[in-house]
Design a protein around this motif. Structure first.
Motif, short mmCIF file in Angstrom:
data_model
loop_
_atom_site.label_atom_id
_atom_site.label_comp_id
_atom_site.label_asym_id
_atom_site.label_seq_id
_atom_site.Cartn_x
_atom_site.Cartn_y
_atom_site.Cartn_z
N ASN A 57 7.54 -15.54 48.15
CA ASN A 57 7.64 -14.62 49.29
C ASN A 57 8.89 -13.75 49.24
O ASN A 57 9.01 -12.79 49.99
CB ASN A 57 7.63 -15.40 50.61
N ASP A 58 9.82 -14.09 48.34
CA ASP A 58 11.11 -13.40 48.36
C ASP A 58 11.27 -12.33 47.28
O ASP A 58 11.85 -11.29 47.50
CB ASP A 58 12.25 -14.41 48.20
N ARG A 59 10.80 -12.64 46.07
CA ARG A 59 11.07 -11.71 44.98
C ARG A 59 10.07 -11.88 43.83
O ARG A 59 9.38 -12.89 43.75
CB ARG A 59 12.49 -11.92 44.45
N ALA A 60 10.06 -10.88 42.94
CA ALA A 60 9.18 -10.96 41.78
C ALA A 60 9.66 -12.07 40.85
O ALA A 60 10.86 -12.32 40.75
CB ALA A 60 9.19 -9.63 41.03
N PRO A 61 8.74 -12.75 40.17
CA PRO A 61 9.14 -13.81 39.24
C PRO A 61 9.96 -13.23 38.09
O PRO A 61 9.73 -12.09 37.68
CB PRO A 61 7.82 -14.36 38.71
N ASP A 62 10.89 -14.01 37.56
CA ASP A 62 11.70 -13.47 36.46
C ASP A 62 11.25 -13.99 35.09
O ASP A 62 11.91 -13.76 34.10
CB ASP A 62 13.20 -13.73 36.69
N ASP A 63 10.11 -14.68 35.05
CA ASP A 63 9.55 -15.14 33.77
C ASP A 63 9.34 -13.95 32.83
O ASP A 63 8.61 -13.02 33.13
CB ASP A 63 8.20 -15.83 34.06
N ASP A 105 6.99 -7.53 45.31
CA ASP A 105 7.82 -6.47 44.73
C ASP A 105 7.17 -5.81 43.50
O ASP A 105 7.75 -4.88 42.93
CB ASP A 105 9.22 -6.98 44.32
N ILE A 106 6.00 -6.30 43.08
CA ILE A 106 5.26 -5.64 42.01
C ILE A 106 4.00 -5.02 42.61
O ILE A 106 3.78 -3.82 42.51
CB ILE A 106 4.84 -6.65 40.91
#
Lengths: 195, 193
Positions: A57-63, A105-106
């Motif tokens: 819910n907070d941010r795009a995954p950084d994978d 965010d995407i």
């Protein structure tokens, strides 16, 4: 037109692969810029991890493995899905692709409290689905065509307001014939000529 | 009853994890034998493989990677699904359970190209789930998970078997009060399962 073809089938010699080849040929023939995403060939991991869920819910995954997929989503003006319908829905592989790639965010942003989701996918003006289905048409309709609705209602809601869509399915695949399959390919070809 | 609980959520501290614990606890207290299948904890791979697709219509041997899951499904007398709804559907890990385990000879057979459901060992079914969005929004989208449970699974398990679908919608706007009320509802439903 920049079109992303999302293809999902484990067997390279499958009928779905023939649909994919036809689709790519027609779209390229129209002068479109085509990019093909073959989820099985990429060995995409559809399982959202604990860390990814925690920050969903907070941010795009950084994978790092997801970054090229994010780029493709931002790039595409049209998306065409080609997959077999399993248990009336998307293969787990494709379902997980939505869960992980159409991320915060995407693809969208969540409001702080009450309010509407903000879409970040308004640049997608066409979405098409071509699928194969073991069940007959009537029973698929009774079950509510979950696969069709997931993409053409659920995910489409994030795309352009006037996004054009189409859905083509070859039903009763288990009793299909060379004739029915050739006829369906011709239908796919004709539909994509005016996609 | 022998009850297979299929649970799919990656976060141990999530609301769904709490629901899952409630389900298992209450069923055991009521005297049922619970086979608690936590798909994330078991690291279940939901991707139907090339080999599995090619062998789709062949009877599986005990060496098959899906065989233990097939055995657990066929041993069960009832099924409880515990999962969050993501993007109007099951999490991939649960969708893949259907793709890989609900096979010909397990949950159905093909007769002249037509499907005949055979999962008649399951005589009761419950689904416990949460949605981020409202029920209205889910209805607009055709509420695929509800339909899958109430129609597809209904047609697959024993004819006439009771089915309950318990859902907490609008999770993104939920409060302690709505969540507690839902847990109580799930607990009551499991007590009487």
């Amino acid at each position: 037109m920049r079109v992303l073809v999302v293809y999902c089938h484990p067997v390279p010699q499958s009928y779905c692969a023939a649909i994919r080849d036809t689709a790519v040929e027609v779209l390229k023939g129209r002068g479109w810029d085509v990019r093909l995403l073959d989820l099985y060939a990429e060995n995409f991991d559809p399982v959202m991890s604990c860390e990814e869920r925690r920050s969903y819910n907070d941010r795009a995954p950084d994978d790092a493995a997801l970054q090229p997929h994010f780029e493709l989503l931002k790039w595409a003006q049209a998306i065409l899905f080609i997959y077999p319908t399993w248990w009336y829905g998307l293969p787990a592989m494709l379902k997980g692709w939505f869960d992980r790639v159409w991320a915060t965010d995407i693809a969208f942003q969540l409001p702080a409290g009450k309010g509407r989701i903000k879409s970040l996918m308004r640049h997608v003006t066409k979405v098409g689905v071509v699928t194969t289905c073991g069940a007959p048409t009537w029973w698929s309709v009774v079950v509510g065509q979950p696969g069709r609705k997931t993409i053409l209602r659920g995910m489409r809601a994030l795309c352009a307001t006037r996004c054009k869509t189409f859905f083509l399915a070859h039903y009763l695949m288990d009793s299909s014939t060379p004739k029915s399959r050739a006829a369906f390919l011709a239908k796919v070809r004709a539909r994509l000529e005016r996609f | 009853m022998k009850i297979l609980v299929l649970y799919a959520h990656p976060v141990e501290t999530s609301f769904n994890a709490g629901l899952h614990r409630t389900i298992v606890e209450r069923l055991e207290v009521a005297g049922h034998t619970v086979d608690d299948c936590d798909l994330y904890a078991e690291d279940f791979d939901p991707r139907l493989t090339r080999r599995e697709k090619l062998d789709y219509h062949i009877q599986r041997s005990s060496a098959d990677p899906a065989a233990p899951y097939i055995e657990r499904l066929l041993k069960a007398e009832a099924l409880v699904l515990s999962f969050p709804v993501w993007n109007y559907g099951y999490p991939a890990i649960l969708k893949g359970f259907f793709d890989r385990v609900f096979l010909p000879g397990v949950s159905f057979k093909l007769v002249n190209g037509k499907v005949q459901p055979t999962l008649h060992n399951i005589s009761k079914l419950a689904a416990v789930t949460t949605y981020g969005g409202s029920r209205f929004r889910a209805m607009l989208m055709g509420d695929p998970p509800r339909r899958i449970v109430k129609r597809m699974l209904r047609a697959t398990i024993k004819p006439g078997a009771p089915i309950s679908y318990l859902a907490h919608y609008s999770m993104n706007l939920s409060t302690d009060q709505t969540r507690n009320a839902f847990v109580a509802k799930v607990a009551a439903s499991m007590d009487q399962f």
